[in-house]
Design a protein around this motif. Structure first.
Motif, PDB file in Angstrom:
ATOM      1  N   MET A 112       0.786  -1.195   0.195  1.00  0.00           N
ATOM      2  CA  MET A 112       0.082   0.012   0.054  1.00  0.00           C
ATOM      3  C   MET A 112       0.743   1.385   0.113  1.00  0.00           C
ATOM      4  O   MET A 112       1.813   1.255   0.763  1.00  0.00           O
ATOM      5  N   VAL A 113       0.432   2.213  -0.952  1.00  0.00           N
ATOM      6  CA  VAL A 113       1.209   3.544  -0.875  1.00  0.00           C
ATOM      7  C   VAL A 113       0.500   4.368  -0.320  1.00  0.00           C
ATOM      8  O   VAL A 113      -0.797   4.677  -0.551  1.00  0.00           O
ATOM      9  N   PHE A 114       0.842   5.115   0.542  1.00  0.00           N
ATOM     10  CA  PHE A 114       0.332   6.173   1.387  1.00  0.00           C
ATOM     11  C   PHE A 114       0.540   7.567   0.650  1.00  0.00           C
ATOM     12  O   PHE A 114       1.554   8.433   0.990  1.00  0.00           O
ATOM     13  N   TRP A 115      -0.416   7.846  -0.082  1.00  0.00           N
ATOM     14  CA  TRP A 115      -0.307   8.981  -0.963  1.00  0.00           C
ATOM     15  C   TRP A 115      -0.380  10.185  -0.251  1.00  0.00           C
ATOM     16  O   TRP A 115      -1.220  10.429   0.357  1.00  0.00           O
ATOM     17  N   GLY A 116       0.568  11.282  -0.669  1.00  0.00           N
ATOM     18  CA  GLY A 116       0.601  12.339   0.045  1.00  0.00           C
ATOM     19  C   GLY A 116       1.252  12.417   1.622  1.00  0.00           C
ATOM     20  O   GLY A 116       1.114  13.324   2.344  1.00  0.00           O
ATOM     21  N   ARG A 117       1.550  11.482   1.934  1.00  0.00           N
ATOM     22  CA  ARG A 117       2.120  11.421   3.372  1.00  0.00           C
ATOM     23  C   ARG A 117       3.354  11.814   3.529  1.00  0.00           C
ATOM     24  O   ARG A 117       4.362  11.605   2.623  1.00  0.00           O
ATOM     25  N   GLU A 118       3.797  12.317   4.602  1.00  0.00           N
ATOM     26  CA  GLU A 118       5.289  12.945   5.007  1.00  0.00           C
ATOM     27  C   GLU A 118       5.625  12.149   5.998  1.00  0.00           C
ATOM     28  O   GLU A 118       4.776  11.773   7.045  1.00  0.00           O
ATOM     29  N   TYR A 119       6.861  11.510   5.902  1.00  0.00           N
ATOM     30  CA  TYR A 119       7.461  10.664   6.763  1.00  0.00           C
ATOM     31  C   TYR A 119       8.184  11.441   7.725  1.00  0.00           C
ATOM     32  O   TYR A 119       8.894  12.202   7.591  1.00  0.00           O
ATOM     33  N   ASP A 120       8.354  10.711   9.137  1.00  0.00           N
ATOM     34  CA  ASP A 120       9.092  11.385  10.200  1.00  0.00           C
ATOM     35  C   ASP A 120      10.691  11.229  10.059  1.00  0.00           C
ATOM     36  O   ASP A 120      10.953  10.280   9.180  1.00  0.00           O
ATOM     37  N   GLY A 121      11.361  11.683  10.489  1.00  0.00           N
ATOM     38  CA  GLY A 121      12.766  11.508  10.575  1.00  0.00           C
ATOM     39  C   GLY A 121      13.355   9.988  10.988  1.00  0.00           C
ATOM     40  O   GLY A 121      12.559   9.532  11.684  1.00  0.00           O
ATOM     41  N   VAL A 175      13.866   9.949   7.903  1.00  0.00           N
ATOM     42  CA  VAL A 175      13.781   9.876   6.423  1.00  0.00           C
ATOM     43  C   VAL A 175      13.846  11.448   5.748  1.00  0.00           C
ATOM     44  O   VAL A 175      13.558  12.530   6.293  1.00  0.00           O
ATOM     45  N   VAL A 176      14.536  11.607   4.837  1.00  0.00           N
ATOM     46  CA  VAL A 176      14.792  12.808   3.993  1.00  0.00           C
ATOM     47  C   VAL A 176      13.731  13.080   2.843  1.00  0.00           C
ATOM     48  O   VAL A 176      13.715  12.185   2.131  1.00  0.00           O
ATOM     49  N   MET A 177      12.735  13.888   3.002  1.00  0.00           N
ATOM     50  CA  MET A 177      11.812  14.085   2.149  1.00  0.00           C
ATOM     51  C   MET A 177      12.223  14.784   0.777  1.00  0.00           C
ATOM     52  O   MET A 177      13.333  15.659   1.188  1.00  0.00           O
ATOM     53  N   GLY A 178      11.979  14.402  -0.236  1.00  0.00           N
ATOM     54  CA  GLY A 178      12.224  15.176  -1.519  1.00  0.00           C
ATOM     55  C   GLY A 178      10.995  15.754  -2.359  1.00  0.00           C
ATOM     56  O   GLY A 178      10.017  15.471  -2.114  1.00  0.00           O
ATOM     57  N   SER A 179      11.333  16.652  -3.141  1.00  0.00           N
ATOM     58  CA  SER A 179      10.547  17.482  -3.795  1.00  0.00           C
ATOM     59  C   SER A 179      10.309  16.548  -5.171  1.00  0.00           C
ATOM     60  O   SER A 179      10.999  15.961  -5.756  1.00  0.00           O
ATOM     61  N   LYS A 180       9.021  16.823  -5.662  1.00  0.00           N
ATOM     62  CA  LYS A 180       8.599  16.026  -6.967  1.00  0.00           C
ATOM     63  C   LYS A 180       9.654  16.680  -8.243  1.00  0.00           C
ATOM     64  O   LYS A 180       9.601  15.877  -9.247  1.00  0.00           O
ATOM     65  N   THR A 181      10.022  17.608  -8.046  1.00  0.00           N
ATOM     66  CA  THR A 181      10.738  18.307  -9.122  1.00  0.00           C
ATOM     67  C   THR A 181      12.085  17.341  -9.215  1.00  0.00           C
ATOM     68  O   THR A 181      12.766  17.701 -10.649  1.00  0.00           O
ATOM     69  N   ILE A 182      12.365  16.494  -8.316  1.00  0.00           N
ATOM     70  CA  ILE A 182      13.787  15.609  -8.584  1.00  0.00           C
ATOM     71  C   ILE A 182      13.491  14.723  -9.812  1.00  0.00           C
ATOM     72  O   ILE A 182      14.385  14.430 -10.454  1.00  0.00           O
ATOM     73  N   MET A 183      11.885  14.456 -10.143  1.00  0.00           N
ATOM     74  CA  MET A 183      11.707  13.329 -10.870  1.00  0.00           C
ATOM     75  C   MET A 183      11.246  14.124 -12.544  1.00  0.00           C
ATOM     76  O   MET A 183      10.648  13.398 -13.019  1.00  0.00           O
ATOM     77  N   LYS A 184      11.642  15.411 -12.516  1.00  0.00           N
ATOM     78  CA  LYS A 184      11.219  16.224 -13.706  1.00  0.00           C
ATOM     79  C   LYS A 184      11.991  15.487 -14.993  1.00  0.00           C
ATOM     80  O   LYS A 184      12.994  14.790 -14.756  1.00  0.00           O
ATOM     81  N   VAL A 186      13.759   7.671  -4.441  1.00  0.00           N
ATOM     82  CA  VAL A 186      14.500   7.883  -5.378  1.00  0.00           C
ATOM     83  C   VAL A 186      15.691   8.526  -5.104  1.00  0.00           C
ATOM     84  O   VAL A 186      16.096   8.830  -3.849  1.00  0.00           O
ATOM     85  N   SER A 187      16.748   8.781  -6.014  1.00  0.00           N
ATOM     86  CA  SER A 187      18.045   9.482  -5.817  1.00  0.00           C
ATOM     87  C   SER A 187      17.841  10.780  -6.138  1.00  0.00           C
ATOM     88  O   SER A 187      16.872  11.372  -6.933  1.00  0.00           O
ATOM     89  N   ILE A 188      18.684  11.560  -5.674  1.00  0.00           N
ATOM     90  CA  ILE A 188      18.736  13.253  -5.811  1.00  0.00           C
ATOM     91  C   ILE A 188      18.847  13.508  -7.155  1.00  0.00           C
ATOM     92  O   ILE A 188      18.751  14.471  -7.683  1.00  0.00           O
ATOM     93  N   ASP A 189      19.377  12.501  -8.069  1.00  0.00           N
ATOM     94  CA  ASP A 189      19.839  12.470  -9.394  1.00  0.00           C
ATOM     95  C   ASP A 189      18.579  12.210 -10.387  1.00  0.00           C
ATOM     96  O   ASP A 189      18.635  12.256 -11.609  1.00  0.00           O
ATOM     97  N   GLY A 190      17.328  11.452  -9.824  1.00  0.00           N
ATOM     98  CA  GLY A 190      16.202  11.151 -10.522  1.00  0.00           C
ATOM     99  C   GLY A 190      16.122   9.726 -10.809  1.00  0.00           C
ATOM    100  O   GLY A 190      15.368   9.512 -11.715  1.00  0.00           O
ATOM    101  N   THR A 191      16.951   9.027 -10.342  1.00  0.00           N
ATOM    102  CA  THR A 191      16.895   7.476 -10.496  1.00  0.00           C
ATOM    103  C   THR A 191      15.567   7.048  -9.632  1.00  0.00           C
ATOM    104  O   THR A 191      15.705   7.236  -8.367  1.00  0.00           O
ATOM    105  N   HIS A 192      14.701   6.295 -10.197  1.00  0.00           N
ATOM    106  CA  HIS A 192      13.765   5.627  -9.541  1.00  0.00           C
ATOM    107  C   HIS A 192      14.231   4.523  -8.857  1.00  0.00           C
ATOM    108  O   HIS A 192      15.144   3.517  -9.594  1.00  0.00           O
TER     109      HIS A 192
END
Length: 268
Positions: free
Chosen positions: A1-10, A12-21, A135-141
């Motif tokens: 199950m994927v928790f859509w829109g969920r923010e995870y606690d430390g 964990v380092v959250m990323g922006s969707k722009t990473i995957m542009k 993902v990675s910071i370079d855009g690798t899924h």
């Protein structure tokens, strides 16, 4: 199950969707490395790493590769395995940590994919997007964070973490259209009459070597300078043999080290 829109606690380092542009090659700047570990399928790896946001390699795929024998060797040495990005070669995970090899293997088998925990993640490079995509910071899924009662659990595609290690400097390449620099092949002592072309020294690149028009003593070379594992190399684009007025194009795979035995390249 994927928790859509969920923010995870430390941690964990959250990323922006722009990473995957969209980038030059899907969500990355380039394809996966030419050679990948454990005999994983390169075509499958490139598709999942760079042209995919939701799908995965088949469940249990990792158990049908050479990964399992490598894991057993690591267990005998009591040495956790490092996993590197199949595109960039950056360190992503180190496992197992704070658990046994058997516990790591048992959990991964149960879920169908290599499954990592928080303290096994390199948070300098790995990001989790809202919804769990990892993902990675370079855009690798890489896969997804699918938490269970024990905490965050990162189910990761083996094809995405089968790269060979590279440094940041090795990952960075000259931009297209970079100006060419001119060098002369010189030597400090007698012997030989020139140097054969060397293959592309960058990790993951095809070991293709240029043609027979290799530089003889005193040849002039135009090319792009690279630093690979601390050593300077010239990716040659044009060559002018000594005594000739003509510049000729070099084939792909025409590389020269700046220092080799008595030979060296001097800037013109």
């Amino acid at each position: 199950m994927v928790f859509w829109g969920r923010e995870y606690d430390g941690p964990v380092v959250m990323g922006s969707k722009t990473i995957m542009k969209k980038k030059a090659h899907g969500t990355s700047e380039r394809p996966v490395q030419q050679d990948l570990k454990w005999g994983v399928n390169r075509k499958k790896a490139d598709k999942i790493c760079n042209f995919n946001r939701h799908y995965a390699e088949p469940s249990g795929y990792f158990l049908r590769t050479k990964w399992i024998s490598d894991m057993k060797n690591r267990e005998e040495l009591d040495a956790p395995m490092e996993y590197f990005d199949s595109v960039t070669g950056k360190l992503l995970f180190t496992a197992p940590k704070n658990r046994s090899f058997m516990e790591f293997l048992r959990e991964s088998k149960a879920h169908g994919w290599p499954s990592f925990r928080d303290d096994e993640v390199n948070w300098d490079v790995v990001r989790v997007l809202p919804g769990g995509e990892t993902v990675s910071i370079d855009g690798t899924h890489l896969g997804h964070n699918l938490p269970d009662r024990s905490g965050n659990r990162y189910c990761i595609n083996l094809v995405c973490i089968a790269g060979f290690a590279t440094t940041e400097a090795e990952f960075q390449e000259s931009e297209p259209g970079s100006s060419l620099e001119t060098y002369k092949l010189e030597k400090r002592s007698p012997g030989c009459t020139g140097m054969f072309w060397r293959a592309d020294p960058r990790p993951g690149k095809v070991a293709k070597v240029g043609n027979d028009n290799w530089p003889r003593d005193g040849a002039s070379l135009k090319g792009i300078v690279h630093t690979v594992k601390g050593n300077k190399w010239l990716e040659c684009k044009e060559i002018q043999q000594q005594g000739s007025e003509a510049w000729e194009k070099c084939d792909d795979g025409s590389w020269m080290p700046f220092e080799y035995n008595q030979y060296y390249l001097s800037r013109q």
